[in-house]
Design a protein around this motif. Structure first.
Motif, PDB file in Angstrom:
ATOM      1  N   ARG A  22       0.835  -1.200   0.000  1.00 12.32           N
ATOM      2  CA  ARG A  22       0.000   0.000   0.000  1.00 12.32           C
ATOM      3  C   ARG A  22       0.870   1.252   0.000  1.00 12.32           C
ATOM      4  O   ARG A  22       1.794   1.367   0.815  1.00 12.32           O
ATOM      5  CB  ARG A  22      -0.925   0.022   1.217  1.00 12.32           C
ATOM      6  CG  ARG A  22      -1.848  -1.167   1.330  1.00 12.32           C
ATOM      7  CD  ARG A  22      -2.707  -1.385   0.121  1.00 12.32           C
ATOM      8  NE  ARG A  22      -3.415  -0.171  -0.225  1.00 12.32           N
ATOM      9  CZ  ARG A  22      -3.965   0.055  -1.402  1.00 12.32           C
ATOM     10  NH1 ARG A  22      -3.880  -0.837  -2.353  1.00 12.32           N
ATOM     11  NH2 ARG A  22      -4.593   1.179  -1.643  1.00 12.32           N
ATOM     12  N   PRO A  23       0.606   2.193  -0.902  1.00 14.02           N
ATOM     13  CA  PRO A  23       1.413   3.417  -0.950  1.00 14.02           C
ATOM     14  C   PRO A  23       1.358   4.214   0.353  1.00 14.02           C
ATOM     15  O   PRO A  23       2.316   4.897   0.703  1.00 14.02           O
ATOM     16  CB  PRO A  23       0.824   4.204  -2.121  1.00 14.02           C
ATOM     17  CG  PRO A  23      -0.464   3.550  -2.479  1.00 14.02           C
ATOM     18  CD  PRO A  23      -0.428   2.162  -1.935  1.00 14.02           C
ATOM     19  N   GLU A  24       0.250   4.107   1.077  1.00 14.37           N
ATOM     20  CA  GLU A  24       0.104   4.838   2.341  1.00 14.37           C
ATOM     21  C   GLU A  24       1.089   4.338   3.402  1.00 14.37           C
ATOM     22  O   GLU A  24       1.348   5.019   4.392  1.00 14.37           O
ATOM     23  CB  GLU A  24      -1.322   4.702   2.891  1.00 14.37           C
ATOM     24  CG  GLU A  24      -2.390   5.273   1.991  1.00 14.37           C
ATOM     25  CD  GLU A  24      -2.835   4.309   0.884  1.00 14.37           C
ATOM     26  OE1 GLU A  24      -2.258   3.210   0.729  1.00 14.37           O
ATOM     27  OE2 GLU A  24      -3.772   4.673   0.153  1.00 14.37           O
ATOM     28  N   LEU A  25       1.616   3.127   3.195  1.00 17.71           N
ATOM     29  CA  LEU A  25       2.544   2.533   4.155  1.00 17.71           C
ATOM     30  C   LEU A  25       3.959   2.400   3.577  1.00 17.71           C
ATOM     31  O   LEU A  25       4.786   1.679   4.122  1.00 17.71           O
ATOM     32  CB  LEU A  25       2.022   1.158   4.593  1.00 17.71           C
ATOM     33  CG  LEU A  25       0.626   1.169   5.217  1.00 17.71           C
ATOM     34  CD1 LEU A  25       0.130  -0.241   5.472  1.00 17.71           C
ATOM     35  CD2 LEU A  25       0.591   1.983   6.484  1.00 17.71           C
ATOM     36  N   ALA A  26       4.216   3.117   2.476  1.00 20.69           N
ATOM     37  CA  ALA A  26       5.530   3.056   1.829  1.00 20.69           C
ATOM     38  C   ALA A  26       6.630   3.416   2.829  1.00 20.69           C
ATOM     39  O   ALA A  26       6.498   4.353   3.609  1.00 20.69           O
ATOM     40  CB  ALA A  26       5.574   3.998   0.634  1.00 20.69           C
ATOM     41  N   GLY A  27       7.681   2.646   2.807  1.00 23.05           N
ATOM     42  CA  GLY A  27       8.807   2.896   3.695  1.00 23.05           C
ATOM     43  C   GLY A  27       8.655   2.292   5.073  1.00 23.05           C
ATOM     44  O   GLY A  27       9.578   2.370   5.889  1.00 23.05           O
ATOM     45  N   ARG A  43       9.643   3.129  11.307  1.00 18.91           N
ATOM     46  CA  ARG A  43       8.257   3.049  10.828  1.00 18.91           C
ATOM     47  C   ARG A  43       7.938   1.577  10.609  1.00 18.91           C
ATOM     48  O   ARG A  43       8.577   0.929   9.777  1.00 18.91           O
ATOM     49  CB  ARG A  43       8.106   3.823   9.521  1.00 18.91           C
ATOM     50  CG  ARG A  43       8.228   5.333   9.681  1.00 18.91           C
ATOM     51  CD  ARG A  43       8.290   6.077   8.351  1.00 18.91           C
ATOM     52  NE  ARG A  43       7.460   5.519   7.317  1.00 18.91           N
ATOM     53  CZ  ARG A  43       6.202   5.922   7.026  1.00 18.91           C
ATOM     54  NH1 ARG A  43       5.664   6.902   7.709  1.00 18.91           N
ATOM     55  NH2 ARG A  43       5.523   5.355   6.065  1.00 18.91           N
ATOM     56  N   ALA A  44       6.979   1.054  11.383  1.00 15.46           N
ATOM     57  CA  ALA A  44       6.697  -0.381  11.303  1.00 15.46           C
ATOM     58  C   ALA A  44       5.262  -0.678  11.708  1.00 15.46           C
ATOM     59  O   ALA A  44       4.684   0.012  12.554  1.00 15.46           O
ATOM     60  CB  ALA A  44       7.654  -1.166  12.201  1.00 15.46           C
ATOM     61  N   ALA A  83      -3.406   4.942   8.833  1.00 12.18           N
ATOM     62  CA  ALA A  83      -3.308   4.431   7.463  1.00 12.18           C
ATOM     63  C   ALA A  83      -3.457   2.909   7.437  1.00 12.18           C
ATOM     64  O   ALA A  83      -4.205   2.365   6.614  1.00 12.18           O
ATOM     65  CB  ALA A  83      -1.981   4.850   6.834  1.00 12.18           C
ATOM     66  N   ALA A  84      -2.768   2.204   8.334  1.00 14.85           N
ATOM     67  CA  ALA A  84      -2.850   0.739   8.379  1.00 14.85           C
ATOM     68  C   ALA A  84      -4.266   0.294   8.731  1.00 14.85           C
ATOM     69  O   ALA A  84      -4.821  -0.618   8.110  1.00 14.85           O
ATOM     70  CB  ALA A  84      -1.847   0.186   9.388  1.00 14.85           C
ATOM     71  N   ARG A  85      -4.861   0.937   9.701  1.00 10.18           N
ATOM     72  CA  ARG A  85      -6.230   0.636  10.138  1.00 10.18           C
ATOM     73  C   ARG A  85      -7.216   0.839   8.992  1.00 10.18           C
ATOM     74  O   ARG A  85      -8.061  -0.006   8.712  1.00 10.18           O
ATOM     75  CB  ARG A  85      -6.562   1.536  11.320  1.00 10.18           C
ATOM     76  CG  ARG A  85      -7.933   1.456  11.843  1.00 10.18           C
ATOM     77  CD  ARG A  85      -8.039   2.436  13.038  1.00 10.18           C
ATOM     78  NE  ARG A  85      -9.391   2.847  13.211  1.00 10.18           N
ATOM     79  CZ  ARG A  85      -9.919   3.974  12.770  1.00 10.18           C
ATOM     80  NH1 ARG A  85      -9.179   4.837  12.107  1.00 10.18           N
ATOM     81  NH2 ARG A  85     -11.175   4.258  12.969  1.00 10.18           N
ATOM     82  N   ALA A  86      -7.109   1.966   8.296  1.00 14.39           N
ATOM     83  CA  ALA A  86      -8.020   2.271   7.187  1.00 14.39           C
ATOM     84  C   ALA A  86      -7.879   1.245   6.067  1.00 14.39           C
ATOM     85  O   ALA A  86      -8.882   0.798   5.499  1.00 14.39           O
ATOM     86  CB  ALA A  86      -7.755   3.678   6.656  1.00 14.39           C
ATOM     87  N   GLU A  87      -6.661   0.879   5.742  1.00 15.99           N
ATOM     88  CA  GLU A  87      -6.448  -0.113   4.683  1.00 15.99           C
ATOM     89  C   GLU A  87      -7.081  -1.445   5.046  1.00 15.99           C
ATOM     90  O   GLU A  87      -7.702  -2.095   4.212  1.00 15.99           O
ATOM     91  CB  GLU A  87      -4.957  -0.293   4.398  1.00 15.99           C
ATOM     92  CG  GLU A  87      -4.336   0.868   3.692  1.00 15.99           C
ATOM     93  CD  GLU A  87      -5.008   1.178   2.357  1.00 15.99           C
ATOM     94  OE1 GLU A  87      -5.375   0.246   1.620  1.00 15.99           O
ATOM     95  OE2 GLU A  87      -5.169   2.371   2.059  1.00 15.99           O
ATOM     96  N   LEU A  88      -6.921  -1.860   6.291  1.00  6.85           N
ATOM     97  CA  LEU A  88      -7.491  -3.141   6.694  1.00  6.85           C
ATOM     98  C   LEU A  88      -9.013  -3.075   6.739  1.00  6.85           C
ATOM     99  O   LEU A  88      -9.694  -4.002   6.297  1.00  6.85           O
ATOM    100  CB  LEU A  88      -6.918  -3.568   8.042  1.00  6.85           C
ATOM    101  CG  LEU A  88      -7.107  -5.029   8.427  1.00  6.85           C
ATOM    102  CD1 LEU A  88      -6.703  -5.972   7.309  1.00  6.85           C
ATOM    103  CD2 LEU A  88      -6.339  -5.341   9.690  1.00  6.85           C
ATOM    104  N   LEU A  89      -9.575  -1.977   7.225  1.00  9.42           N
ATOM    105  CA  LEU A  89     -11.035  -1.819   7.234  1.00  9.42           C
ATOM    106  C   LEU A  89     -11.604  -1.857   5.818  1.00  9.42           C
ATOM    107  O   LEU A  89     -12.692  -2.363   5.584  1.00  9.42           O
ATOM    108  CB  LEU A  89     -11.437  -0.524   7.941  1.00  9.42           C
ATOM    109  CG  LEU A  89     -11.309  -0.539   9.469  1.00  9.42           C
ATOM    110  CD1 LEU A  89     -11.416   0.880  10.027  1.00  9.42           C
ATOM    111  CD2 LEU A  89     -12.335  -1.455  10.103  1.00  9.42           C
ATOM    112  N   ASN A  90     -10.848  -1.346   4.859  1.00 14.96           N
ATOM    113  CA  ASN A  90     -11.289  -1.345   3.460  1.00 14.96           C
ATOM    114  C   ASN A  90     -11.155  -2.698   2.772  1.00 14.96           C
ATOM    115  O   ASN A  90     -11.573  -2.849   1.626  1.00 14.96           O
ATOM    116  CB  ASN A  90     -10.532  -0.280   2.662  1.00 14.96           C
ATOM    117  CG  ASN A  90     -11.012   1.113   2.988  1.00 14.96           C
ATOM    118  OD1 ASN A  90     -12.164   1.314   3.329  1.00 14.96           O
ATOM    119  ND2 ASN A  90     -10.116   2.072   2.901  1.00 14.96           N
TER     120      ASN A  90
END
Length: 135
Positions: A22-27, A43-44, A83-90
């Motif tokens: 996911r680009p929101e979690l890049a890096g 960042r993890a 960001a991680a939460r939103a991606e998983l909810l989606n």
């Protein structure tokens, strides 16, 4: 006579794969365990199954997934957690291999929690319940 219970899906691996690209979690490191040399300031997103239930008759797994989210500072960790939460909810309504993610709900929203193992850490935790159907 009872049969052995079915094997439930490796939900940790599924969530890591869903979040890794996911680009929101890049890096950010996205994994089931912290890498060597981890000190809590990187960042993890660390993914862990924290319980849940397998309903054999329905081939339904309802795991509780904990996201431990770290950053170099509290604001960065907060943004990454959201960001991680939103991606998983989606992820509800998607198919991953032979597993259908029918639902994702928040069981415990993001909260700041000091980490006693990594004293310099900036960490947020959240727990989500997934509903996974397998063939």
């Amino acid at each position: 006579m009872s049969s052995a219970p079915s094997t439930f899906p490796d939900v940790e691996a599924i969530v890591v794969d869903l979040l890794s690209d996911r680009p929101e979690l890049a890096g950010a490191i996205v994994d089931e365990t912290p890498p060597a040399g981890f000190d809590g300031t990187q960042r993890a997103v660390i993914v862990s199954r924290r319980g849940g239930a397998w309903i054999d008759d329905l081939h339904l797994d309802q795991p509780l997934i904990e996201l431990e989210v770290y950053g170099p500072d509290k604001p960065t960790a907060h943004l990454l957690a959201n960001a991680a939460r939103a991606e998983l909810l989606n992820a509800a309504g998607t198919t991953y291999g032979t597993t259908f993610i029918s639902d994702v709900v928040e069981a415990d929203g993001p909260r700041w929690l000091p980490d006693y193992l990594y004293t310099a850490a900036n960490r947020y935790l959240c727990v989500l319940r997934l509903s996974l159907r397998t063939d």
